[in-house]
Design an enzyme around this catalytic site. Structure first.
Site, PDB file in Angstrom:
ATOM      1  N   TRP A 152      34.110  11.268 -13.311  1.00 42.08           N
ATOM      2  CA  TRP A 152      32.951  12.100 -12.977  1.00 42.08           C
ATOM      3  C   TRP A 152      33.329  13.572 -13.069  1.00 42.08           C
ATOM      4  O   TRP A 152      34.522  13.881 -13.100  1.00 42.08           O
ATOM      5  CB  TRP A 152      32.445  11.774 -11.554  1.00 42.08           C
ATOM      6  CG  TRP A 152      30.970  12.010 -11.405  1.00 42.08           C
ATOM      7  CD1 TRP A 152      30.353  13.032 -10.751  1.00 42.08           C
ATOM      8  CD2 TRP A 152      29.940  11.199 -11.975  1.00 42.08           C
ATOM      9  NE1 TRP A 152      28.990  12.902 -10.880  1.00 42.08           N
ATOM     10  CE2 TRP A 152      28.716  11.791 -11.627  1.00 42.08           C
ATOM     11  CE3 TRP A 152      29.923  10.034 -12.763  1.00 42.08           C
ATOM     12  CZ2 TRP A 152      27.485  11.276 -12.029  1.00 42.08           C
ATOM     13  CZ3 TRP A 152      28.705   9.512 -13.164  1.00 42.08           C
ATOM     14  CH2 TRP A 152      27.503  10.129 -12.791  1.00 42.08           C
ATOM     15  N   ASP A 208      29.215  22.449 -11.950  1.00 40.37           N
ATOM     16  CA  ASP A 208      27.950  23.028 -11.511  1.00 40.37           C
ATOM     17  C   ASP A 208      27.014  21.947 -10.969  1.00 40.37           C
ATOM     18  O   ASP A 208      27.338  20.763 -11.000  1.00 40.37           O
ATOM     19  CB  ASP A 208      27.289  23.787 -12.659  1.00 40.37           C
ATOM     20  CG  ASP A 208      26.792  22.856 -13.764  1.00 40.37           C
ATOM     21  OD1 ASP A 208      27.364  21.752 -13.935  1.00 40.37           O
ATOM     22  OD2 ASP A 208      25.823  23.212 -14.445  1.00 40.37           O
ATOM     23  N   GLU A 211      26.430  18.997 -13.022  1.00 41.40           N
ATOM     24  CA  GLU A 211      27.614  18.142 -13.199  1.00 41.40           C
ATOM     25  C   GLU A 211      28.141  18.143 -14.627  1.00 41.40           C
ATOM     26  O   GLU A 211      28.717  17.166 -15.090  1.00 41.40           O
ATOM     27  CB  GLU A 211      27.303  16.690 -12.777  1.00 41.40           C
ATOM     28  CG  GLU A 211      26.469  16.596 -11.527  1.00 41.40           C
ATOM     29  CD  GLU A 211      26.470  15.207 -10.912  1.00 41.40           C
ATOM     30  OE1 GLU A 211      25.711  14.370 -11.408  1.00 41.40           O
ATOM     31  OE2 GLU A 211      27.243  14.976  -9.965  1.00 41.40           O
ATOM     32  N   GLU A 212      27.928  19.243 -15.329  1.00 36.87           N
ATOM     33  CA  GLU A 212      28.330  19.283 -16.734  1.00 36.87           C
ATOM     34  C   GLU A 212      29.350  20.370 -17.028  1.00 36.87           C
ATOM     35  O   GLU A 212      30.196  20.216 -17.896  1.00 36.87           O
ATOM     36  CB  GLU A 212      27.100  19.551 -17.623  1.00 36.87           C
ATOM     37  CG  GLU A 212      26.098  18.418 -17.622  1.00 36.87           C
ATOM     38  CD  GLU A 212      24.817  18.775 -18.359  1.00 36.87           C
ATOM     39  OE1 GLU A 212      24.588  19.973 -18.634  1.00 36.87           O
ATOM     40  OE2 GLU A 212      24.051  17.842 -18.669  1.00 36.87           O
ATOM     41  N   GLU A 435      12.487  12.212 -12.380  1.00 38.86           N
ATOM     42  CA  GLU A 435      13.308  13.404 -12.535  1.00 38.86           C
ATOM     43  C   GLU A 435      12.678  14.360 -13.550  1.00 38.86           C
ATOM     44  O   GLU A 435      12.595  15.559 -13.342  1.00 38.86           O
ATOM     45  CB  GLU A 435      14.706  12.992 -12.988  1.00 38.86           C
ATOM     46  CG  GLU A 435      15.660  14.147 -13.201  1.00 38.86           C
ATOM     47  CD  GLU A 435      16.996  13.657 -13.747  1.00 38.86           C
ATOM     48  OE1 GLU A 435      17.073  13.278 -14.932  1.00 38.86           O
ATOM     49  OE2 GLU A 435      17.973  13.631 -12.963  1.00 38.86           O
TER      50      GLU A 435
END
Ligand SMILES: *[C@@H]1O[C@H](CO)[C@@H](O)[C@H](O)[C@H]1NC(C)=O
Ligand SMILES: *[C@@H]1O[C@H](CO)[C@@H](O)[C@H](O)[C@H]1NC(C)=O
Ligand SMILES: *[C@@H]1O[C@H](CO)[C@@H](O)[C@H](O)[C@H]1NC(C)=O
Ligand SMILES: *[C@@H]1O[C@H](CO)[C@@H](O)[C@H](O)[C@H]1NC(C)=O
Ligand SMILES: *[C@@H]1O[C@H](CO)[C@@H](O)[C@H](O)[C@H]1NC(C)=O
Ligand SMILES: *[C@@H]1O[C@H](CO)[C@@H](O)[C@H](O)[C@H]1NC(C)=O
Ligand SMILES: *[C@@H]1O[C@H](CO)[C@@H](O)[C@H](O)[C@H]1NC(C)=O
Ligand SMILES: *[C@@H]1O[C@H](CO)[C@@H](O)[C@H](O)[C@H]1NC(C)=O
Length: 621
Positions: A152, A208, A211-212, A435
């Site tokens: 992750w 961030d 999550e990238e 989303e």
């Protein structure tokens, strides 16, 4: 003194605006038409968020008490986990609702406090709680609060800051309502760990909120500052010591460096090919919004000139990015996504960012009205020009209904409403919030019933009806130094399990940093893990093996690496294991390795290995 003439003039102005924002063909509704639908959707949204919280949430059987599940979606995308960020933002909404008067929500807050006290101590791939708090940088956990071991983007350093902000807000309510000892004895120990983490690690990179991107994120830094500044005041009120809060002015100094002269570059200390224009910047300003703030506050509030300039440049990029926005003129709201270069799930607008755009504007209007004035400068001029063409660089003071100040307030409010109308246009009839919604058709997509989408709708709707959380004390934040120091900044944290709130009394086994480096050529889609006899590397259970990163993998060196902490002095056997791309069997090294961790206080060690065993091959899934 009111003149009857003026309301007519205002009525004409607002008629012009409602025409501008509601071309008959678009199907977008006007302000009064959305009043009803917004309050209905807000009620659905509050319930939608609660449905995703354990132990009784109807959509999330199996979730533990106080754990907020991101979405009931288990595949494509798999969001059936609890993220520290999403949970804290959701609880901040719930705590605000509670303080606004919905006392029935208190049990969710109590459950959350207990759940987070325990979660802080859970060892995970970001590290352990003791001795150095590293485990608190872990972004997500299983819904029962156990560790998630998959590869992750970690660590993510916004989680502890956001959790602290939510818990500080509740603690302030307790103090004002005669329960200071509960705030001090039960909740402060959790907050103290989070603030220790922020003070120790804010000046290191992390992933961030999307999550990238590994770097420094505006959203993260802005919330880190609020947490430390607000924590400073709570510590004074409770007469306790905040370790880490002393970093607040340094964090605020760093926050100024995201502005490039034209807009906020949301991720810095990175090398990617993006402009940096990102919804990150809007979300940061609304989560650190303070109704009492001055508009020139270095906390970069919604009414700050640079925030407004950034808002215009950012929103205009989405006018061109999504076909559902085509033909909507400047000055009228559009569907808003994360960033123009986004490709995740097709790179679409998000409900929570579209409503955040509205919330940002409601916040700014509230701040100008509370200050009774507005300063338009060269930086913010372009933002206002789209909404009020006669605007000039000058100060506008509040006045009667016909004054330019009021006309500008009405124009910005109408602009905010037009973002709400866009969001509503693409919300399905049953009010369910996914989303994203499709950039070409507007159809909902990606994770269904996203908790954060629901929480964001509730907070927007409160700001729209003029309800604001009380000040968090931005006026008392210490002014940042004129120039930021160049050396890396940190205060060593103090980490103690919050046992009074239910944390297990984990003890420091004294751990030492161990870095595993292995040369292993892999195909795209194959992952590497380290597994071994120690609990921290899975105790030979491959489901708990420690995922490695390929950030340093090059054609010259096929490097996989992970940094972890192991108990001082122990002898550990370990090996590396390959995870294939289509659920084929795991491939283990054919030899066992051993290492001896240095004694307590010893220096970090680095294992330099090369893969011994079978190579992998891509499957045909
Ligand atoms: C208060 O919270 C409860 C859930 O505990 C919810 O059902 C109710 O609609 C809320 N009331 C208001 C006015 O938001
Ligand atoms: C650390 O802080 C300094 C001073 O503000 C800044 O120049 C640097 O980019 C920061 N680095 C990170 C990773 O936060
Ligand atoms: C800011 O915008 C101006 C005018 O378009 C441009 O000349 C300048 O290069 C931009 N600066 C940055 C840092 O983007
Ligand atoms: C980005 O790349 C430049 C040039 O290759 C390098 O000097 C800089 O250190 C890199 N920055 C980061 C944060 O990796
Ligand atoms: C609500 O509507 C959406 C879109 O039509 C659908 O996917 C979803 O299953 C519905 N939810 C419920 C609870 O009926
Ligand atoms: C937790 O363990 C430590 C070390 O054994 C001990 O000093 C402390 O009193 C314990 N705290 C509680 C609340 O039991
Ligand atoms: C390596 O250690 C594991 C766990 O003790 C054991 O199951 C396995 O047989 C060992 N393999 C070799 C090659 O020694
Ligand atoms: C890993 O690869 C690098 C670059 O080829 C090499 O210098 C290094 O010796 C290798 N490490 C091991 C343990 O083989």
């Amino acid at each position: 003194m009111q003149f009857h003439f003026y309301p007519i003039a205002v009525a004409i102005v607002s008629l012009l605006f409602s025409q501008a924002i509601a071309p008959p063909s678009s199907g977008i509704k006007s302000r009064t038409a959305i009043d009803d639908s917004v309050s209905k959707q807000a009620a659905i949204s509050l319930q939608g968020a609660l449905n995703n919280i354990g132990p009784d949430g109807s959509e999330v059987p199996g979730a533990g008490a106080g754990f907020v599940v991101a979405s009931p979606s288990k595949v494509d995308p798999p969001y059936f986990y609890t993220w520290t960020r999403d949970s804290a933002l959701t609880l901040k909404m719930i705590i605000d609702e509670f303080i606004f008067g919905n006392t029935s929500l208190q049990s969710y807050i109590e459950d959350y406090i207990h759940a987070q006290a325990v979660l802080q101590t859970v060892s995970n791939p970001s590290g352990t709680f003791l001795p150095a708090g590293l485990g608190m940088g872990e972004p997500k956990y299983q819904v029962d609060g156990t560790r998630f071991n998959g590869a992750w983007g970690r660590p993510q350093r916004d989680g502890p800051a956001l959790r602290a902000i939510a818990l500080i807000t509740y603690s302030n309510w307790l103090i004002e309502n005669g329960q200071p000892s509960k705030a001090k004895d039960i909740i402060w120990p959790i907050i103290a760990n989070d603030l220790s983490y922020v003070g120790q690690y804010w000046n290191q990179t992390g992933f961030d909120l999307w999550e990238e991107t590994q770097g420094s994120s505006f959203f993260t830094v802005q919330n880190q500052h609020r947490a430390l500044a607000q924590g400073t005041q709570l510590a004074e009120d409770l007469r306790v010591t905040c370790t880490g809060c002393v970093q607040a002015p340094e964090v605020l100094c760093f926050l100024q460096s995201f502005w490039n002269g034209n807009f906020t570059v949301s991720n810095i200390n990175v090398n990617n090919s993006r402009t940096g224009l990102d919804g990150n910047s809007i979300l940061g300003s609304i989560s650190t919004f303070d109704i009492d703030a001055y508009c020139d506050s270095p906390t970069l509030q919604p009414c700050h000139s640079t925030s407004l300039a950034n808002f215009k440049v950012l929103i205009d990029t989405f006018r061109e990015t999504y076909s559902i926005n085509s033909g909507i003129p400047v000055g009228s709201g559009v569907a808003v996504g994360r960033y123009a270069e986004d490709v995740y799930q097709g790179g679409n607008p998000w409900y929570l960012i579209t409503t955040a755009a509205a919330e940002f504007l409601y916040d700014a209007v509230a701040q100008w009205k509370a200050r009774h004035n507005l300063f338009v400068d060269e930086t913010s001029l372009a933002f206002f020009k789209d909404l009020y063409p006669a605007v000039q660089v000058r100060q506008y003071n509040s006045g009667n209904a016909h004054s330019p100040f009021v006309e500008i307030m009405n124009a910005v409010t109408a602009y905010a409403d037009s973002f709400v109308a866009v969001a509503e246009k693409y919300i399905p009839a049953n009010g369910s919030l996914a989303e994203q919604f499709n950039r070409d058709t507007g159809a909902p997509l990606s994770a269904i019933d996203l908790t954060w989408s629901y929480a964001a709708f509730v907070t927007m709707s409160q700001r729209r009806s003029g309800r604001f959380p009380r000040s968090w004390g931005s006026r008392n934040a210490i002014t940042p130094p004129a120039t930021c120091p160049t050396s890396s900044l940190s205060t060593k944290g103090i980490y103690v399990p919050a046992t009074a709130a239910g944390a297990p009394n984990v003890t420091s086994s004294c751990q030492v940093n161990v870095v595993f480096n292995v040369n292993a050529s892999t195909y795209f889609g194959e992952n590497l893990y380290v597994i071994g006899s120690a609990e921290d590397i899975g105790a030979w259970d491959v489901e708990n093996a420690l995922p490695m990163g390929a950030g340093g993998y090059t054609s010259d060196r096929p490097l996989w690496s992970v940094s972890t902490y192991l108990d001082a002095g122990e002898t550990v056997s370990y090996k590396y294991v390959r995870q294939e791309n289509c659920n084929q069997a795991w491939l283990y090294e054919t030899r066992n390795r051993t290492l001896t961790v240095p004694a307590c206080g010893g220096d970090a060690i680095m294992q330099e290995d090369a893969w011994v065993g079978p190579g992998g091959a891509a499957g045909t899934c």
